[in-house]
Design a protein around this motif. Sequence first.
Motif, mmCIF file in Angstrom:
data_model
loop_
_atom_site.group_PDB
_atom_site.id
_atom_site.type_symbol
_atom_site.label_atom_id
_atom_site.label_comp_id
_atom_site.label_asym_id
_atom_site.label_seq_id
_atom_site.Cartn_x
_atom_site.Cartn_y
_atom_site.Cartn_z
ATOM 1 N N GLN A 1 40.302 23.955 37.076
ATOM 2 C CA GLN A 1 39.743 24.617 38.245
ATOM 3 C C GLN A 1 39.848 23.704 39.451
ATOM 4 O O GLN A 1 39.970 22.487 39.334
ATOM 5 C CB GLN A 1 38.278 24.987 38.016
ATOM 6 C CG GLN A 1 37.328 23.799 38.029
ATOM 7 C CD GLN A 1 35.867 24.216 37.958
ATOM 8 O OE1 GLN A 1 35.536 25.259 37.416
ATOM 9 N NE2 GLN A 1 34.986 23.399 38.505
ATOM 10 N N ARG A 2 39.839 24.301 40.619
ATOM 11 C CA ARG A 2 39.744 23.554 41.851
ATOM 12 C C ARG A 2 38.620 24.147 42.687
ATOM 13 O O ARG A 2 38.225 25.295 42.488
ATOM 14 C CB ARG A 2 41.070 23.575 42.626
ATOM 15 C CG ARG A 2 42.169 22.723 41.975
ATOM 16 C CD ARG A 2 43.421 22.704 42.812
ATOM 17 N NE ARG A 2 44.448 21.876 42.208
ATOM 18 C CZ ARG A 2 44.599 20.569 42.416
ATOM 19 N NH1 ARG A 2 43.764 19.937 43.221
ATOM 20 N NH2 ARG A 2 45.561 19.905 41.834
ATOM 21 N N ILE A 3 38.128 23.363 43.604
ATOM 22 C CA ILE A 3 37.072 23.794 44.501
ATOM 23 C C ILE A 3 37.666 23.980 45.892
ATOM 24 O O ILE A 3 38.266 23.047 46.444
ATOM 25 C CB ILE A 3 35.920 22.772 44.562
ATOM 26 C CG1 ILE A 3 35.376 22.485 43.162
ATOM 27 C CG2 ILE A 3 34.809 23.274 45.488
ATOM 28 C CD1 ILE A 3 34.814 23.694 42.450
ATOM 29 N N TYR A 4 37.517 25.178 46.417
ATOM 30 C CA TYR A 4 38.006 25.464 47.772
ATOM 31 C C TYR A 4 36.837 25.361 48.744
ATOM 32 O O TYR A 4 35.769 25.960 48.518
ATOM 33 C CB TYR A 4 38.611 26.863 47.831
ATOM 34 C CG TYR A 4 39.033 27.271 49.220
ATOM 35 C CD1 TYR A 4 40.192 26.765 49.788
ATOM 36 C CD2 TYR A 4 38.249 28.151 49.960
ATOM 37 C CE1 TYR A 4 40.579 27.126 51.071
ATOM 38 C CE2 TYR A 4 38.623 28.525 51.248
ATOM 39 C CZ TYR A 4 39.783 28.008 51.798
ATOM 40 O OH TYR A 4 40.167 28.361 53.064
ATOM 41 N N TRP B 1 33.900 34.416 39.202
ATOM 42 C CA TRP B 1 33.875 32.963 39.014
ATOM 43 C C TRP B 1 32.728 32.307 39.771
ATOM 44 O O TRP B 1 32.198 31.287 39.346
ATOM 45 C CB TRP B 1 35.195 32.349 39.482
ATOM 46 C CG TRP B 1 36.386 32.791 38.673
ATOM 47 C CD1 TRP B 1 36.382 33.219 37.383
ATOM 48 C CD2 TRP B 1 37.739 32.846 39.117
ATOM 49 N NE1 TRP B 1 37.654 33.540 36.981
ATOM 50 C CE2 TRP B 1 38.520 33.319 38.029
ATOM 51 C CE3 TRP B 1 38.396 32.547 40.316
ATOM 52 C CZ2 TRP B 1 39.896 33.504 38.105
ATOM 53 C CZ3 TRP B 1 39.770 32.727 40.406
ATOM 54 C CH2 TRP B 1 40.513 33.195 39.301
ATOM 55 N N ASN B 2 32.349 32.901 40.900
ATOM 56 C CA ASN B 2 31.339 32.268 41.749
ATOM 57 C C ASN B 2 29.997 32.994 41.734
ATOM 58 O O ASN B 2 29.078 32.603 42.460
ATOM 59 C CB ASN B 2 31.868 32.158 43.180
ATOM 60 C CG ASN B 2 33.046 31.214 43.264
ATOM 61 O OD1 ASN B 2 32.882 30.000 43.318
ATOM 62 N ND2 ASN B 2 34.254 31.767 43.253
ATOM 63 N N ARG C 1 31.492 25.929 48.943
ATOM 64 C CA ARG C 1 32.513 25.582 47.959
ATOM 65 C C ARG C 1 32.653 26.713 46.943
ATOM 66 O O ARG C 1 31.662 27.167 46.373
ATOM 67 C CB ARG C 1 32.156 24.262 47.270
ATOM 68 C CG ARG C 1 32.409 23.056 48.157
ATOM 69 C CD ARG C 1 31.779 21.791 47.637
ATOM 70 N NE ARG C 1 32.329 20.608 48.291
ATOM 71 C CZ ARG C 1 32.041 20.253 49.534
ATOM 72 N NH1 ARG C 1 31.204 20.991 50.256
ATOM 73 N NH2 ARG C 1 32.597 19.180 50.062
ATOM 74 N N LEU C 2 33.891 27.141 46.741
ATOM 75 C CA LEU C 2 34.188 28.224 45.812
ATOM 76 C C LEU C 2 35.041 27.702 44.662
ATOM 77 O O LEU C 2 36.001 26.949 44.888
ATOM 78 C CB LEU C 2 34.933 29.361 46.515
ATOM 79 C CG LEU C 2 34.206 30.057 47.669
ATOM 80 C CD1 LEU C 2 35.113 31.138 48.264
ATOM 81 C CD2 LEU C 2 32.886 30.658 47.214
ATOM 82 N N VAL C 3 34.717 28.107 43.441
ATOM 83 C CA VAL C 3 35.517 27.772 42.263
ATOM 84 C C VAL C 3 36.707 28.715 42.205
ATOM 85 O O VAL C 3 36.568 29.941 42.310
ATOM 86 C CB VAL C 3 34.674 27.899 40.984
ATOM 87 C CG1 VAL C 3 35.551 27.725 39.740
ATOM 88 C CG2 VAL C 3 33.528 26.893 40.991
ATOM 89 N N LEU C 4 37.889 28.154 42.002
ATOM 90 C CA LEU C 4 39.113 28.935 41.849
ATOM 91 C C LEU C 4 39.834 28.491 40.587
ATOM 92 O O LEU C 4 39.841 27.298 40.247
ATOM 93 C CB LEU C 4 40.051 28.760 43.044
ATOM 94 C CG LEU C 4 39.519 29.075 44.442
ATOM 95 C CD1 LEU C 4 40.627 28.874 45.467
ATOM 96 C CD2 LEU C 4 38.974 30.483 44.524
ATOM 97 N N TYR C 5 40.445 29.452 39.911
ATOM 98 C CA TYR C 5 41.323 29.152 38.784
ATOM 99 C C TYR C 5 42.717 29.662 39.123
ATOM 100 O O TYR C 5 42.879 30.645 39.856
ATOM 101 C CB TYR C 5 40.817 29.837 37.511
ATOM 102 C CG TYR C 5 39.529 29.249 36.974
ATOM 103 C CD1 TYR C 5 39.530 28.088 36.215
ATOM 104 C CD2 TYR C 5 38.313 29.860 37.247
ATOM 105 C CE1 TYR C 5 38.351 27.547 35.728
ATOM 106 C CE2 TYR C 5 37.123 29.333 36.769
ATOM 107 C CZ TYR C 5 37.147 28.177 36.008
ATOM 108 O OH TYR C 5 35.982 27.644 35.540
ATOM 109 N N ASP D 1 39.529 18.549 43.450
ATOM 110 C CA ASP D 1 39.617 18.636 42.013
ATOM 111 C C ASP D 1 38.220 18.799 41.410
ATOM 112 O O ASP D 1 37.252 18.361 41.987
ATOM 113 C CB ASP D 1 40.283 17.392 41.428
ATOM 114 C CG ASP D 1 41.769 17.382 41.773
ATOM 115 O OD1 ASP D 1 42.347 18.477 41.846
ATOM 116 O OD2 ASP D 1 42.311 16.275 41.963
#
Length: 380
Positions: A313-316, A341-342, A355-359, A380
């Motif tokens: 995952q990454r954080i946007y 996801w969020n 901050r948003l979690v993205l896959y 990251d």
Amino acid sequence: MRKNTLSRFGPWIVVGLMIWGGSGAVAGAASLAAAVRPPADLTLCGEPVPWELADVRERFELEMLLSLDNRTQVVLWLKRAARYLPYITAELEKAGLPDDLKYLPIVESALRPHAGSRRGAMGYWQFMAGSGRNHGLTVDRFIDERRDLQASTAAALQYLQSLHEQFGSWTLALAAYNMGRNGLAAEMLEQESNNYYQLYLPLETQRFVFRMLAVKLIVGNPVAYGFDLAPEDLYPPRRFDTATIVLAREVPIRLVAEAAGTYFKRIKDLNPALRGHYLQEGRYDLHLPEGAADGFGERLRQVMAEDATKRPQRIYVVQPGDSLSVIAERFDLPLPALLIWNRIDLNKPIHPGDRLVLYPRWDDAGAAQWPADTFEEMED
């Protein structure tokens, strides 16, 4: 062409001819009238039906006619009854309550865990959220035990017992179950009557006991009303193992399914009280496919550890001018995935710095694919 049509709809046409056909409408009407004729000794929870009152037979026959007219629904009652009524019957016997109460969830929800009403009632027994909580059910964003057969049945039987103790008859207890105990008590006081059949109540409540009577007759003796289902037509009870787990953090249900060797929908079907896509931290008694409980906890720990590397995952970091739809388009992701996801609502505003979690999406080789120009606002 005509032969194909008859072969497709034959059973329903035969039923129609049996009721309305033959030598004409008179014969059909006579058959239908006989089918809804009330048994003189009919009771509900051991209480006799007062046929001598002027409108009682009419109210009963209306519910019988409406039920028999909806043959598709009756077939589904019978199929689902084989799955759920054995459990409910056993619980009624343990509690020393009348067996006829097993027909109540058929009237309320047609034995559907996710049945909901416009007023907010939910589940097999159609509890309102507040009433469910008052009788020990968890009802929140993540768990809704109104949809759990075991938990909601225990709560419903407790509630029905308390209503019977208050009103002294099962017909009144059922009326109170439908309209609320305070509303019924007020009407009894104002109308100076303690007889359900003589009370003027909300129209739904006036029909409620008669719906129970119709369901009792039809489900109790389906062949007599033209429903001759073979054993293989019925839905068998769901079989499952139960595993107790304690989670120290939130866990996606997809990982629970992976650890159980099954798929997401199967876990949700076996555990209809679970809401959303995640289990929150805490203790759970999870229903799993048969054979999956042994070693489940260890397998779950393993798949949780593997998931961090297998699904990066990454954080946007939200930028000025961003919206959820803009972010989804930029990363070539479905907008609903961002919401899942969020754990956010589409109508909830986002702000710069959030901050948003993205896959990532995956390519054909199974490698994570991120759009090349998006890393400057990601962590990251």
